[in-house]
Design a protein around this motif. Sequence first.
Motif, short mmCIF file in Angstrom:
data_model
loop_
_atom_site.label_atom_id
_atom_site.label_comp_id
_atom_site.label_asym_id
_atom_site.label_seq_id
_atom_site.Cartn_x
_atom_site.Cartn_y
_atom_site.Cartn_z
N GLY A 85 0.92 -1.19 0.17
CA GLY A 85 -0.07 0.07 -0.09
C GLY A 85 1.04 1.36 0.12
N MET A 86 2.07 1.04 -0.04
CA MET A 86 3.01 2.29 0.02
C MET A 86 2.97 2.98 -1.36
SD MET A 86 6.50 1.48 2.46
CE MET A 86 6.63 -0.14 2.15
N ILE A 87 2.45 2.17 -2.34
CA ILE A 87 2.52 2.64 -3.73
C ILE A 87 1.88 4.16 -4.00
CG2 ILE A 87 0.66 1.56 -4.68
CD1 ILE A 87 3.80 1.96 -6.77
N SER A 88 1.04 4.53 -3.24
CA SER A 88 0.21 5.69 -3.39
C SER A 88 1.04 6.94 -3.08
CB SER A 88 -1.11 5.75 -2.58
OG SER A 88 -1.03 5.23 -1.23
N ASP A 89 1.90 6.57 -1.84
CA ASP A 89 2.76 7.73 -1.20
C ASP A 89 3.97 7.84 -2.35
OD1 ASP A 89 1.33 8.36 0.77
OD2 ASP A 89 2.23 7.26 2.24
N LEU A 90 4.42 6.76 -2.59
CA LEU A 90 5.44 6.65 -3.77
C LEU A 90 5.09 7.40 -4.89
CD1 LEU A 90 7.81 3.95 -4.38
CD2 LEU A 90 6.83 5.21 -6.37
N GLY A 91 3.99 7.04 -5.58
CA GLY A 91 3.26 7.73 -6.75
C GLY A 91 3.02 9.12 -6.58
N ALA A 92 2.53 9.57 -5.32
CA ALA A 92 2.40 11.14 -4.89
C ALA A 92 3.70 11.82 -5.16
CB ALA A 92 1.79 11.20 -3.75
N TRP A 93 4.79 11.21 -4.44
CA TRP A 93 6.15 12.04 -4.71
C TRP A 93 6.63 11.98 -6.07
CZ3 TRP A 93 10.95 10.45 -6.39
CH2 TRP A 93 11.76 11.05 -6.10
N VAL A 94 6.45 10.91 -6.85
CA VAL A 94 7.07 10.90 -8.23
C VAL A 94 6.30 11.96 -8.98
CG1 VAL A 94 6.82 9.46 -10.47
CG2 VAL A 94 7.62 8.50 -8.48
N LEU A 95 4.84 12.00 -8.95
CA LEU A 95 4.36 12.91 -9.50
C LEU A 95 4.50 14.48 -9.12
CD1 LEU A 95 1.52 14.03 -11.11
CD2 LEU A 95 0.26 13.91 -8.78
N ARG A 96 4.72 14.75 -8.07
CA ARG A 96 5.11 16.10 -7.69
C ARG A 96 6.35 16.33 -7.94
NH1 ARG A 96 3.72 14.79 -2.48
NH2 ARG A 96 5.77 14.44 -1.88
N THR A 97 7.48 15.52 -7.89
CA THR A 97 8.60 15.88 -8.36
C THR A 97 8.90 16.10 -9.77
OG1 THR A 97 9.30 14.45 -6.36
CG2 THR A 97 11.18 14.87 -8.13
N ALA A 98 8.27 15.13 -10.64
CA ALA A 98 8.47 15.07 -11.88
C ALA A 98 7.63 16.44 -12.68
CB ALA A 98 7.62 13.80 -12.55
N VAL A 99 6.66 16.75 -12.17
CA VAL A 99 5.96 17.82 -12.54
C VAL A 99 6.77 19.24 -12.19
CG1 VAL A 99 3.99 19.44 -12.13
CG2 VAL A 99 3.73 16.82 -12.66
N GLU A 100 7.21 19.22 -10.99
CA GLU A 100 8.27 20.41 -10.57
C GLU A 100 9.51 20.61 -11.75
OE1 GLU A 100 9.53 23.56 -8.97
OE2 GLU A 100 7.57 22.65 -8.46
N GLN A 101 10.02 19.31 -11.86
CA GLN A 101 11.16 19.10 -12.66
C GLN A 101 10.82 19.76 -14.16
OE1 GLN A 101 14.64 18.25 -12.13
NE2 GLN A 101 14.64 19.57 -14.02
N LEU A 102 9.58 19.40 -14.57
CA LEU A 102 8.93 19.69 -15.91
C LEU A 102 8.94 21.22 -15.99
CD1 LEU A 102 8.05 19.11 -18.65
CD2 LEU A 102 5.62 18.79 -17.88
N LYS A 103 8.36 21.76 -14.99
CA LYS A 103 8.12 23.31 -14.68
C LYS A 103 9.65 23.81 -14.86
CE LYS A 103 7.09 26.74 -11.51
NZ LYS A 103 6.86 27.06 -10.06
N GLN A 104 10.51 23.40 -14.47
CA GLN A 104 12.07 23.98 -14.25
C GLN A 104 12.74 23.98 -15.79
OE1 GLN A 104 15.00 22.69 -11.35
NE2 GLN A 104 13.28 22.66 -9.86
#
Length: 286
Positions: A85-104
């Motif tokens: 069940g840790m996948i949702s926290d992991l996925g949330a981190w991936v989403l935030r980090t990837a979108v932030e990087q895309l913005k940069q």
Amino acid sequence: ESKSDGRGKLKIFQPAMLHARQMRNQLVGELKEAIAGSQLVLHYQPIIKLDSREIEGVEALVRWNHPTRGLIMPDEFIPIAEETGMISDLGAWVLRTAVEQLKQWRSDPLTARHNFSMRINVSAADLQRLEFVEDVREALSAAGLDPSLLVLELTESAVIQGNDLDRYTLNSLQRLGVGLEIDDFGTGYSSISYLRQLPVDTVKVDRTLLSALGSDPSQPALLAAVLQLIRACGLKAVWEGVETAEQAEYLLGIGCTSGQGYYFSRPLGAAQLTEQLKHHKVWPIS
Ligand code: C2E
Ligand code: MG
Ligand code: MG
Ligand code: MG
């Protein structure tokens, strides 16, 4: 050491199995810390336009930078994250980090490319979470990014075995305007009817279909047919696992527009890719 279980059979103590279980239990505990702390890291692999050889976007691939074991690859911990069940926290981190990087990357003129998009891998469990669509919407609006610049990669099994809630989530994501892609296409599920029904716009063809090119005489015709099938369903194709110049040429020849693989680039850390974006326009980089 072995002893009788009382029914005349020998019960054999297997240290290897016990060791594997202990290892796994330890990983479960450590993974929780890794997600909460800052031990996860994203690498980014370019998706290349096969005609111009320009980069059109990247796929974010997660790694675990373990304090003592070094870099652990996703195949070793994504299944554990899914089972626990840790996948949702992991996925949330991936989403935030990837979108932030895309913005940069998009906001720096030195690294910005027209329509440069980010792909992330989404787990089947994410489609079961009611808040998932809201998470995606929020991440994008916080970064001020158009939803079409984010593509969510879903495996065949996740979308085909999907229930009503999955379908509801997919439709909501489509309405939001993010790209939806079937990953690892051609790895074992029947493919034609659902390709037409699902709200997806891209298909990423699994690298196993490409790897037999050159050794198996029937393979070229098969690849061309797969591409035609995807097209006939009104979808765009991306080919993964491009490892040689010949494969890239061949795909371009049959009309495939996008490819990804070690021939163009391995997945790179953010800083490394930033450097390449600043200095190079065509791939592979010589
Ligand atoms: P995938 O989404 O199909 O990703 C492609 C995998 O193939 C990556 O392995 C990539 O490094 C590798 N690859 C790329 N080009 C080539 C090539 O030319 N030849 C060969 N042999 N391999 C190539 P990686 O990074 O180990 O990821 C494995 C899988 O783990 C991914 O397969 C994906 O299903 C999963 N995964 C990775 N990151 C995430 C994530 O953030 N969330 C979730 N839920 N799953 C993830
Ligand atoms: Mg993928
Ligand atoms: Mg794939
Ligand atoms: Mg794969």
